[in-house]
Design an enzyme around this catalytic site. Structure first.
Site, short mmCIF file in Angstrom:
data_model
loop_
_atom_site.label_atom_id
_atom_site.label_comp_id
_atom_site.label_asym_id
_atom_site.label_seq_id
_atom_site.Cartn_x
_atom_site.Cartn_y
_atom_site.Cartn_z
N SER A 179 32.45 -20.54 -12.10
CA SER A 179 33.68 -21.09 -11.53
C SER A 179 33.46 -22.05 -10.37
O SER A 179 34.30 -22.89 -10.10
CB SER A 179 34.60 -19.96 -11.10
OG SER A 179 33.92 -19.05 -10.25
N HIS A 207 36.75 -19.39 -17.48
CA HIS A 207 36.85 -20.86 -17.39
C HIS A 207 36.44 -21.56 -18.68
O HIS A 207 36.40 -22.78 -18.75
CB HIS A 207 35.99 -21.39 -16.24
CG HIS A 207 36.55 -21.05 -14.89
ND1 HIS A 207 37.54 -21.79 -14.29
CD2 HIS A 207 36.30 -20.02 -14.06
CE1 HIS A 207 37.86 -21.25 -13.14
NE2 HIS A 207 37.12 -20.17 -12.97
N LYS A 238 43.94 -19.37 -16.93
CA LYS A 238 43.39 -20.67 -16.57
C LYS A 238 43.82 -21.72 -17.61
O LYS A 238 44.97 -22.12 -17.57
CB LYS A 238 41.89 -20.53 -16.37
CG LYS A 238 41.72 -19.83 -15.01
CD LYS A 238 40.44 -19.22 -14.69
CE LYS A 238 40.59 -18.56 -13.31
NZ LYS A 238 39.65 -17.49 -13.07
#
Ligand SMILES: *Cc1c(COP(=O)(O)O)cnc(C)c1O
Length: 390
Positions: A179, A207, A238
């Site tokens: 991240s 992610h 996300k």
């Protein structure tokens, strides 16, 4: 006494320039947001595909409210297992090609609940040094022996496995996309090492979901090693623009988690409208290649230009692009000067990242235009030269 201590600690943070405070966003999430009462170009969200304010997700929420109401009223093990929960899990298992899927209320809760229930004090966990805090907390709570390996260092991982007993349960746990660095765990090598040492593998695709893989399934599919990974965890918070998390795994592990994972059992099920929105996001991620194409076009353009300008973007190969500015004060000044010019890029300092590696963390979105990117590049270069970064 108690309050005096707290106040002292906050005072120290303030002196070191590390005290944090909430700042307000006054608009919906997008490539431009209203932040601290001014409009800024947003380069710091994880809303890679722009789905956090997508009307198709909104429509699915409206339909869900009409069908299922708002709250889920109890733990899913009691009477809170609603149609949207089941639909999302079935869809995810199909999408990821696993036997089963279980959803959690957040990525943090998933990691804490999965790791602490599957592993205990007799077990050994091998964890990349830069793994997300929720993985670290899950390992702590499990009581398992922790072996941290140097970031992405496969030789170190191999040595650590070599030096521990194969008679104990062992598991390698890694973020698939990191991240803060935007680099990618070599899952082909990790699964090879795991097989050689008869060891389990768990990955965190927070992610990567929606971003990596031909259809956005994540890094496991990007490397084609999905069948060699025991536990594929990821989030809907996300790129999917929603909230909540999943674990795609075997039927057996799903059954075990339902029976033993405390952050699944002792909490109220997500409002079904949230899982309905996640389901719509999964459909869009799977079927609409254009958003991901745009995201990657923007990513390649931005990173190449930053490197050409002389910025150090570490080993980033994803839409997360760090710009290394080792001195934390310079880093914060840089971020502030960008903000003054209407561009939001966050400064990340220790303890979030190791000492001497402060950085701007720039994240690209599908919805950024070339004009947005060029404007930002131009200002980054001007401020970078002014502050002696390039
Ligand atoms: C954001 C993140 C989480 C936590 O997910 P939430 O759904 O926000 O709780 C877990 N792991 C990684 C790697 C993350 O980046």
């Amino acid at each position: 006494m108690f309050e005096q201590n707290l106040s002292n600690i906050l005072g120290e943070l303030e002196q070191q320039g590390l005290k944090r405070a909430l700042r307000d966003t006054q608009s919906a999430q997008g490539p431009r947001i209203q932040f601290d009462d001014r409009e800024v170009l947003n380069f710091c969200s994880n809303n890679y595909l722009g789905l956090a304010n997508d009307s198709r997700l909104g429509q699915s929420i409206v339909e869900s409210i009409q069908r299922e109401g708002f709250g889920s009223a109890a733990s899913r093990l009691v009477c809170g297992n609603m149609p949207s929960h089941r639909a999302l899990e079935e869809r995810m298992a199909r999408f990821k090609g696993t036997e089963a899927c279980l959803t959690y209320s957040s990525g943090y809760m998933a990691n804490v609940g999965i790791i602490s229930s599957l592993f205990g004090k007799d077990d050994i966990i091998f964890s990349d040094r830069l793994n997300h805090a929720s993985i670290v907390d899950g390992i702590r709570l499990s009581g398992a022996t922790l072996k941290r390996y140097r970031h992405l260092d496969m030789e170190h991982l191999d040595q650590l496995l070599e030096s521990t007993s194969a008679l104990r349960n062992r598991c390698i746990i890694t973020d698939s996309v990191f991240s803060m660095d935007g680099d990618v765990a070599p899952l082909d090598k990790i699964t090879e090492i795991a097989q050689r040492h008869d060891c389990q593998v768990m990955i965190d695709e927070a992610h990567a979901f929606g971003v990596m893989g031909d259809h956005g399934q994540g890094c496991a599919h990007h490397f084609g090693v999905q069948d060699q990974i025991d536990i594929q965890m990821g989030t809907f918070s996300k790129a999917a623009g929603s909230f909540g998390a999943y674990v795609c795994t075997s039927r057996l592990i799903r059954d075990f988690l339902i029976n033993r994972s405390r952050s699944f059992i002792y909490t109220t099920g997500l409002p079904p409208l949230v899982t309905a929105a996640s389901l719509k996001a999964v459909e869009i991620i799977e079927e609409d290649q254009s958003l991901r194409q745009k995201l990657w076009d923007n990513t390649h353009y931005m990173r190449a230009a930053l490197r050409l300008a002389g910025f150090n973007t570490l080993s980033s190969s994803t839409p997360i692009i760090p710009i290394l500015i080792p001195d934390p004060d310079v880093c914060v000044t840089f971020s502030r000067r960008m903000f003054d010019q209407g561009i939001l890029i966050s400064a990340i300092r220790p303890p979030t990242v190791p000492k001497g590696t402060s950085r701007l963390r720039l994240t690209v979105m599908a919805a950024h235009t070339k004009t947005d990117l060029d404007l930002t590049l131009n200002r980054l270069q001007n401020v970078g030269k002014d502050l002696g970064v390039i």
